[in-house]
Design a protein around this motif. Structure first.
Motif, PDB file in Angstrom:
ATOM      1  N   VAL A  69       0.983  -1.127  -0.030  1.00  0.00           N
ATOM      2  CA  VAL A  69       0.018  -0.058  -0.171  1.00  0.00           C
ATOM      3  C   VAL A  69       0.777   1.251   0.208  1.00  0.00           C
ATOM      4  N   ASP A  70       1.991   1.299   0.818  1.00  0.00           N
ATOM      5  CA  ASP A  70       2.712   2.608   0.778  1.00  0.00           C
ATOM      6  C   ASP A  70       3.352   2.682  -0.218  1.00  0.00           C
ATOM      7  N   LYS A  71       4.232   1.536  -0.613  1.00  0.00           N
ATOM      8  CA  LYS A  71       5.327   1.563  -1.867  1.00  0.00           C
ATOM      9  C   LYS A  71       4.490   2.020  -3.306  1.00  0.00           C
ATOM     10  N   ALA A  72       2.979   1.645  -3.415  1.00  0.00           N
ATOM     11  CA  ALA A  72       2.154   2.102  -4.356  1.00  0.00           C
ATOM     12  C   ALA A  72       2.410   3.576  -4.804  1.00  0.00           C
ATOM     13  N   GLU A  73       2.482   4.457  -3.596  1.00  0.00           N
ATOM     14  CA  GLU A  73       2.393   5.860  -3.633  1.00  0.00           C
ATOM     15  C   GLU A  73       3.248   6.352  -4.777  1.00  0.00           C
ATOM     16  N   LYS A  78       3.410   0.653 -11.837  1.00  0.00           N
ATOM     17  CA  LYS A  78       3.383  -1.086 -11.371  1.00  0.00           C
ATOM     18  C   LYS A  78       1.826  -1.155 -10.719  1.00  0.00           C
ATOM     19  N   ALA A  79       1.716  -0.640  -9.643  1.00  0.00           N
ATOM     20  CA  ALA A  79       0.286  -0.907  -9.223  1.00  0.00           C
ATOM     21  C   ALA A  79      -0.722  -0.899 -10.033  1.00  0.00           C
ATOM     22  N   PHE A  80      -0.819   0.224 -10.957  1.00  0.00           N
ATOM     23  CA  PHE A  80      -1.637   0.206 -12.055  1.00  0.00           C
ATOM     24  C   PHE A  80      -1.831  -0.784 -12.959  1.00  0.00           C
ATOM     25  N   LEU A  81      -0.520  -1.335 -13.201  1.00  0.00           N
ATOM     26  CA  LEU A  81      -0.373  -2.549 -14.302  1.00  0.00           C
ATOM     27  C   LEU A  81      -1.086  -3.670 -13.694  1.00  0.00           C
ATOM     28  N   ILE A  82      -0.653  -4.151 -12.462  1.00  0.00           N
ATOM     29  CA  ILE A  82      -1.119  -5.484 -11.805  1.00  0.00           C
ATOM     30  C   ILE A  82      -2.547  -5.171 -11.456  1.00  0.00           C
ATOM     31  N   ASP A 122     -22.339   2.214  -2.013  1.00  0.00           N
ATOM     32  CA  ASP A 122     -21.754   3.660  -1.502  1.00  0.00           C
ATOM     33  C   ASP A 122     -20.653   4.143  -2.371  1.00  0.00           C
ATOM     34  N   VAL A 123     -20.657   5.228  -2.462  1.00  0.00           N
ATOM     35  CA  VAL A 123     -19.704   5.941  -3.645  1.00  0.00           C
ATOM     36  C   VAL A 123     -18.340   5.571  -3.155  1.00  0.00           C
ATOM     37  N   ALA A 124     -17.619   5.136  -4.057  1.00  0.00           N
ATOM     38  CA  ALA A 124     -16.070   4.918  -3.842  1.00  0.00           C
ATOM     39  C   ALA A 124     -15.195   6.058  -4.064  1.00  0.00           C
ATOM     40  N   ILE A 125     -14.407   6.583  -3.004  1.00  0.00           N
ATOM     41  CA  ILE A 125     -13.589   7.597  -3.198  1.00  0.00           C
ATOM     42  C   ILE A 125     -12.254   7.046  -2.869  1.00  0.00           C
ATOM     43  N   PRO A 126     -11.478   6.731  -3.520  1.00  0.00           N
ATOM     44  CA  PRO A 126      -9.998   5.925  -2.926  1.00  0.00           C
ATOM     45  C   PRO A 126      -9.002   7.242  -2.722  1.00  0.00           C
ATOM     46  N   GLU A 127      -8.318   7.120  -1.492  1.00  0.00           N
ATOM     47  CA  GLU A 127      -7.468   8.261  -1.224  1.00  0.00           C
ATOM     48  C   GLU A 127      -5.940   7.931  -1.334  1.00  0.00           C
ATOM     49  N   SER A 128      -5.755   6.663  -1.671  1.00  0.00           N
ATOM     50  CA  SER A 128      -4.447   6.259  -1.994  1.00  0.00           C
ATOM     51  C   SER A 128      -4.210   5.595  -3.530  1.00  0.00           C
ATOM     52  N   ALA A 129      -2.874   5.576  -3.749  1.00  0.00           N
ATOM     53  CA  ALA A 129      -2.567   5.096  -5.120  1.00  0.00           C
ATOM     54  C   ALA A 129      -3.195   3.523  -5.232  1.00  0.00           C
ATOM     55  N   TYR A 130      -3.013   2.709  -4.282  1.00  0.00           N
ATOM     56  CA  TYR A 130      -3.257   1.251  -4.065  1.00  0.00           C
ATOM     57  C   TYR A 130      -5.084   1.126  -4.265  1.00  0.00           C
ATOM     58  N   GLY A 131      -5.609   1.878  -3.398  1.00  0.00           N
ATOM     59  CA  GLY A 131      -7.122   2.075  -3.398  1.00  0.00           C
ATOM     60  C   GLY A 131      -7.458   2.427  -5.000  1.00  0.00           C
ATOM     61  N   GLN A 132      -6.873   3.482  -5.385  1.00  0.00           N
ATOM     62  CA  GLN A 132      -7.369   3.878  -6.751  1.00  0.00           C
ATOM     63  C   GLN A 132      -7.137   2.876  -8.019  1.00  0.00           C
ATOM     64  N   THR A 133      -5.899   2.432  -7.956  1.00  0.00           N
ATOM     65  CA  THR A 133      -5.703   1.381  -8.870  1.00  0.00           C
ATOM     66  C   THR A 133      -6.913   0.042  -8.746  1.00  0.00           C
ATOM     67  N   PRO A 252       2.779   8.748  10.845  1.00  0.00           N
ATOM     68  CA  PRO A 252       2.629   9.028   9.379  1.00  0.00           C
ATOM     69  C   PRO A 252       2.967   8.055   8.377  1.00  0.00           C
ATOM     70  N   THR A 253       2.283   7.630   7.171  1.00  0.00           N
ATOM     71  CA  THR A 253       2.624   6.927   6.332  1.00  0.00           C
ATOM     72  C   THR A 253       2.508   7.406   5.068  1.00  0.00           C
ATOM     73  N   PRO A 254       2.963   7.010   3.899  1.00  0.00           N
ATOM     74  CA  PRO A 254       2.956   7.456   2.681  1.00  0.00           C
ATOM     75  C   PRO A 254       1.625   7.601   2.092  1.00  0.00           C
ATOM     76  N   ALA A 255       0.744   6.307   2.449  1.00  0.00           N
ATOM     77  CA  ALA A 255      -0.442   6.245   1.944  1.00  0.00           C
ATOM     78  C   ALA A 255      -1.518   6.575   3.042  1.00  0.00           C
ATOM     79  N   LYS A 256      -2.743   7.225   2.564  1.00  0.00           N
ATOM     80  CA  LYS A 256      -3.730   7.689   3.369  1.00  0.00           C
ATOM     81  C   LYS A 256      -4.506   6.225   3.539  1.00  0.00           C
ATOM     82  N   ARG A 257      -4.838   6.111   4.793  1.00  0.00           N
ATOM     83  CA  ARG A 257      -5.724   4.931   5.220  1.00  0.00           C
ATOM     84  C   ARG A 257      -7.314   5.268   5.609  1.00  0.00           C
ATOM     85  N   PRO A 258      -8.205   4.634   5.188  1.00  0.00           N
ATOM     86  CA  PRO A 258      -9.414   5.341   5.848  1.00  0.00           C
ATOM     87  C   PRO A 258      -9.523   4.917   7.294  1.00  0.00           C
TER      88      PRO A 258
END
Ligand SMILES: NC(=O)c1ccc[n+]([C@@H]2O[C@H](COP(=O)([O-])OP(=O)(O)OC[C@H]3O[C@@H](n4cnc5c(N)ncnc54)[C@H](OP(=O)(O)O)[C@@H]3O)[C@@H](O)[C@H]2O)c1
Length: 293
Positions: A69-73, A78-82, A122-133, A252-258
């Motif tokens: 999750v954090d590395k995906a930021e 690569k996260a988008f590809l997989i 429910d409306v999906a609003i991903p806030e991390s690159a991982y969640g978005q991909t 603090p982490t690079p990716a925001k978690r819900p």
């Protein structure tokens, strides 16, 4: 042998894939084709189609994912590809094989601003690159023309691979005290329970096929925080390591978690008549399973 239902499992060396392998022997009517990146790299165009052309299957269970999750930021491509582009290749393979795709997604597609369980619509609003991909992967399936089920899950752990439970067991013996966030609330999920649910769903769909695409939520029952989760691991293992609750702002982490990602399981329980264990019971079971390994 002839009448066996053939299932292709991708990413089969990960947590969920390994749990499916563990349960495979209980399903003599199924013939599993377990693959990971060495046998089937889902990101290579045409590879999944070639695989199913040579090995026709009725189900593709996609356990392959970019889950760091954090590395995906910083590794968004690569996260988008997989998590997204490769899902499109699996859709093509499913179409070619007339197969149903079972895909796994995440609670991180939500922004965590609700304070009651998230429903599938429910409306999906991903806030991390991982969640978005992962959300982009979901959308490719939802706008496709193949029969498919997307199962969103959360806080997955297993006797296989690395996860929060195993990290806590290690830290619990190495340290006298640790800090764990208490203001992120959700539900841990034992991957073995999810694997079992997937195989029950496949059994039902193989009798009564689906034609469209549906999203379902599956986690263990109950609600907790990472702090309470860690505390229960230490309590059950009689580890004297102290757990101090801290705010997310102090970790603090690079990716925001819900902050809140409890998922409603009403739809999956109703549709497939599943009974879901409570997270505390499943955690205790996993710790026993770990001892028996
Ligand atoms: N883990 C969680 O807390 C969590 C929470 C919510 C939802 N989920 C979702 O649940 C599903 C299962 O997660 P998991 O924890 O079992 O994941 P995992 O343990 O990270 O397993 C993923 C597997 O996919 C493999 N893989 C990566 N790239 C691949 C490729 N190009 N082709 C084929 N295989 C590839 C990985 O291999 P390498 O290890 O060699 O990369 C790994 O064996 C995923 O869809 C994930 O997004 C997970």
């Amino acid at each position: 042998m002839e009448n066996k239902i053939k299932l292709l499992v991708t990413g089969a060396s990960g947590q969920l894939g390994s749990e499916l392998k563990h349960l495979a022997a209980n399903y003599p009517d199924f013939e599993f084709l377990f693959t990971d990146v060495a046998e089937l790299d889902i990101t290579k165009p045409g590879q999944a189609e070639k695989f199913v052309a040579e090995n026709p299957v009725s189900f593709i269970i996609n356990c392959a994912a970019y889950t760091a999750v954090d590395k995906a930021e910083e590794d968004h491509d690569k996260a988008f590809l997989i998590n997204a582009i490769a899902v499109d290749y699996l859709i093509d393979a499913a179409r070619m094989s007339d197969a149903t795709l079972i895909h796994v997604s995440t609670d991180y597609v939500f922004d965590g601003t609700k304070n009651s369980p998230y429903h599938e619509e429910d409306v999906a609003i991903p806030e991390s690159a991982y969640g978005q991909t992962k959300y982009e992967g979901e959308n490719l399936i939802m706008y496709s023309d193949i029969p498919a089920i997307i199962i969103r899950t959360s806080w997955l752990y297993s006797t296989f691979g690395n996860n929060f439970v195993k990290t806590m067991l290690r830290l619990g013996t190495e340290k006298e005290a640790i800090n764990v966030v208490y203001d992120q609330v959700g539900t841990p999920t034992y991957a073995r329970n999810l694997a079992q649910a997937i195989l029950e769903i496949v059994s039902k769909i193989s009798v009564k096929p689906i034609k469209t695409r549906e999203i379902y939520h599956y986690t263990n029952e109950g609600v907790t925080s990472w702090y309470d989760f860690a505390s229960e691991i230490f309590r059950h293992r009689s580890l004297s390591c102290k757990v101090h609750p801290i705010d997310t702002s102090k970790y603090p982490t690079p990716a925001k978690r819900p902050a809140f990602s409890v998922l409603s399981k009403d739809k999956i329980k109703r549709e497939f008549n599943l009974s879901i264990p409570h997270w505390v019971d499943s955690l205790h079971q996993m710790l026993r399973d770990l001892d028996e390994k």
